[in-house]
Design a protein around this motif. Structure first.
Motif, mmCIF file in Angstrom:
data_model
loop_
_atom_site.group_PDB
_atom_site.id
_atom_site.type_symbol
_atom_site.label_atom_id
_atom_site.label_comp_id
_atom_site.label_asym_id
_atom_site.label_seq_id
_atom_site.Cartn_x
_atom_site.Cartn_y
_atom_site.Cartn_z
ATOM 1 N N UNK A 77 0.805 -1.230 0.000
ATOM 2 C CA UNK A 77 0.000 0.000 0.000
ATOM 3 C C UNK A 77 0.836 1.277 0.000
ATOM 4 N N UNK A 78 1.772 1.484 0.926
ATOM 5 C CA UNK A 78 2.540 2.747 0.889
ATOM 6 C C UNK A 78 3.428 2.872 -0.356
ATOM 7 N N UNK A 79 3.958 1.755 -0.839
ATOM 8 C CA UNK A 79 4.784 1.800 -2.048
ATOM 9 C C UNK A 79 3.939 2.171 -3.269
ATOM 10 N N UNK A 80 2.750 1.576 -3.355
ATOM 11 C CA UNK A 80 1.868 1.887 -4.486
ATOM 12 C C UNK A 80 1.495 3.367 -4.477
ATOM 13 N N UNK A 81 1.133 3.878 -3.327
ATOM 14 C CA UNK A 81 0.726 5.283 -3.223
ATOM 15 C C UNK A 81 1.852 6.215 -3.645
ATOM 16 N N UNK A 82 3.056 5.930 -3.170
ATOM 17 C CA UNK A 82 4.209 6.759 -3.516
ATOM 18 C C UNK A 82 4.548 6.637 -5.004
ATOM 19 N N UNK A 83 4.475 5.418 -5.524
ATOM 20 C CA UNK A 83 4.822 5.162 -6.926
ATOM 21 C C UNK A 83 3.857 5.866 -7.867
ATOM 22 N N UNK A 84 2.566 5.734 -7.606
ATOM 23 C CA UNK A 84 1.557 6.351 -8.476
ATOM 24 C C UNK A 84 1.588 7.872 -8.359
ATOM 25 N N UNK A 85 1.930 8.374 -7.190
ATOM 26 C CA UNK A 85 2.067 9.820 -7.030
ATOM 27 C C UNK A 85 3.193 10.364 -7.904
ATOM 28 N N UNK A 86 4.275 9.602 -8.004
ATOM 29 C CA UNK A 86 5.419 10.017 -8.813
ATOM 30 C C UNK A 86 5.196 9.748 -10.292
ATOM 31 N N UNK A 87 4.561 8.619 -10.603
ATOM 32 C CA UNK A 87 4.331 8.217 -11.998
ATOM 33 C C UNK A 87 2.836 7.985 -12.228
ATOM 34 N N UNK A 88 2.035 9.053 -12.262
ATOM 35 C CA UNK A 88 0.577 8.883 -12.356
ATOM 36 C C UNK A 88 0.086 8.317 -13.684
ATOM 37 N N UNK A 89 0.872 8.484 -14.741
ATOM 38 C CA UNK A 89 0.497 7.979 -16.058
ATOM 39 C C UNK A 89 1.614 7.107 -16.622
ATOM 40 N N UNK A 90 1.262 6.289 -17.599
ATOM 41 C CA UNK A 90 2.253 5.401 -18.214
ATOM 42 C C UNK A 90 3.413 6.189 -18.795
ATOM 43 N N UNK A 91 3.117 7.293 -19.461
ATOM 44 C CA UNK A 91 4.191 8.075 -20.071
ATOM 45 C C UNK A 91 5.106 8.704 -19.025
ATOM 46 N N UNK A 92 4.573 8.990 -17.839
ATOM 47 C CA UNK A 92 5.428 9.496 -16.762
ATOM 48 C C UNK A 92 6.455 8.434 -16.368
#
Length: 374
Positions: A77-92
């Motif tokens: 959970x915390x890793x997913x939240x941090x990861x998606x915050x940094x890379x919200x889209x595939x191109x990111x």
């Protein structure tokens, strides 16, 4: 899929052994005795607030499914939240350096997952315009994605009904339908995949996919199973035969290889010397303290790599064992202070990093454990 029945030819061994019960059980559509009760159970008891369930997209599902491989939900959970915050889209994700992606995976383990995520994002950007593909074969062709992950992405996003086969699903199905034998063998695996397909409905398949995973994760647990809370306990053959703990058949554990290394914790004021490891071997591509075999001379290594001939040993931290999936590593931290010396040379893969910044780069848990102890 659709309206289908359990055929005795698929379960000859089980049928012969428990003939009377199977005759009774297989008169019914498996979706009536298994799928529907699970769907009803999920509406009241299923998990509905996991971060990847919110604003659901194939991309977010993909990231979560990869993170959840070999890793518990509470850890992810915390890793997913941090990861998606940094890379919200595939191109990111595709536009980032692999080292940056790895830094956001640091501590989660199984680092090939992060490298494959990045490789796949580059392919999706190039071949699909940054839009996650919605065909099974296209998804399956991406690095790091197998049939179960591809199926989960399509089913959970209500794109196409596809069977899945993660550890939770395998346990629920094999117990309920009493599938004996080594489920890693091709023949047995094929049988349980067919069973999973027959239990997957043509409607509400997104809910069913989440429901059977939730049932395995919260009720049909490996040891502390909660049969009193199970919606299909009445038709569960393993329960009927009092053999829940024996199913699925457990593989004999291989004895882990054991090795020992000295970690050179070289300190210069408030910074530490780290080296980026090779792309192969243990902790590939991660930053680590210089790692020496126990018979290598510390003084010789330091003089050869930094040009410093006189070193100041400090009190060492107690050795500890760092366990990976296939190996136990005894780590002996050797604390050395070179604050009063001038570093004359360093290899390209080495650098001094301030202690407070180490958590922001891609390092192993072993490195962070040592930093926390200092």
């Amino acid at each position: 899929m659709g309206s289908y029945y359990l055929y005795s030819d698929l379960y000859r061994g089980i049928y012969r052994r428990y003939k009377n019960y199977w005759l009774e059980l297989t008169k019914q559509n498996p979706q009536e005795i298994f799928t529907k009760p699970i769907l009803h159970w999920w509406s009241e008891h299923g998990r509905k607030d996991l971060p990847w369930q919110k604003n659901k997209t194939p991309y977010r599902t993909w990231v979560s499914e990869i993170m959840l491989q070999q890793t518990q939900v509470k850890t992810v959970i915390p890793y997913f939240t941090k990861f998606i915050s940094k890379f919200p889209k595939i191109n990111d994700l595709a536009n980032s350096e692999q080292s940056e992606v790895m830094s956001h995976w640091s501590g989660l383990g199984y680092y090939s997952r992060a490298r494959n995520l990045h490789k796949a994002a580059l392919i999706i950007k190039k071949d699909y315009g940054g839009i996650f593909p919605n065909k099974f074969d296209e998804i399956l062709s991406l690095p790091g994605i197998g049939p179960s992950t591809a199926g989960a992405i399509l089913s959970l996003n209500n794109i196409e009904p596809r069977a899945i086969m993660d550890g939770n699903v395998k346990r629920v199905l094999s117990r309920h339908f009493f599938i004996e034998g080594d489920l890693t063998k091709a023949g047995m695996l094929k049988k349980i995949w067919k069973l999973s397909e027959r239990c997957t409905p043509e409607t509400d398949f997104d809910i069913y996919t989440q429901a059977i995973m939730d049932l395995g994760a919260t009720v049909c647990l490996p040891k502390k199973y909660k049969c009193d809370q199970c919606p299909v306990v009445k038709s569960c053959i393993a329960k009927k035969k009092n053999k829940i703990e024996l199913i699925p058949q457990k593989k004999a554990k291989k004895q882990k290889r054991k090795i020992e290394y000295n970690f050179l914790v070289i300190r210069s004021e408030d910074s530490f010397l780290l080296e980026q490891r090779d792309a192969n071997g243990i902790w590939p591509g991660l930053w680590s303290f210089p790692t020496l075999e126990t018979d290598e001379k510390v003084e010789s290594w330091i003089e050869s790599n930094t040009g410093i001939s006189k070193i100041n040993y400090q009190n060492n931290i107690d050795s500890f064992t760092h366990s990976l999936s296939h190996i136990d590593i005894q780590i002996n931290p050797v604390i050395i202070d070179i604050s009063d010396s001038k570093v004359e040379r360093l290899k390209k893969n080495m650098t001094f990093i301030k202690a407070q910044k180490i958590n922001s780069i891609a390092t192993s848990k072993a490195v962070k454990k040592i930093i926390d102890r200092l």
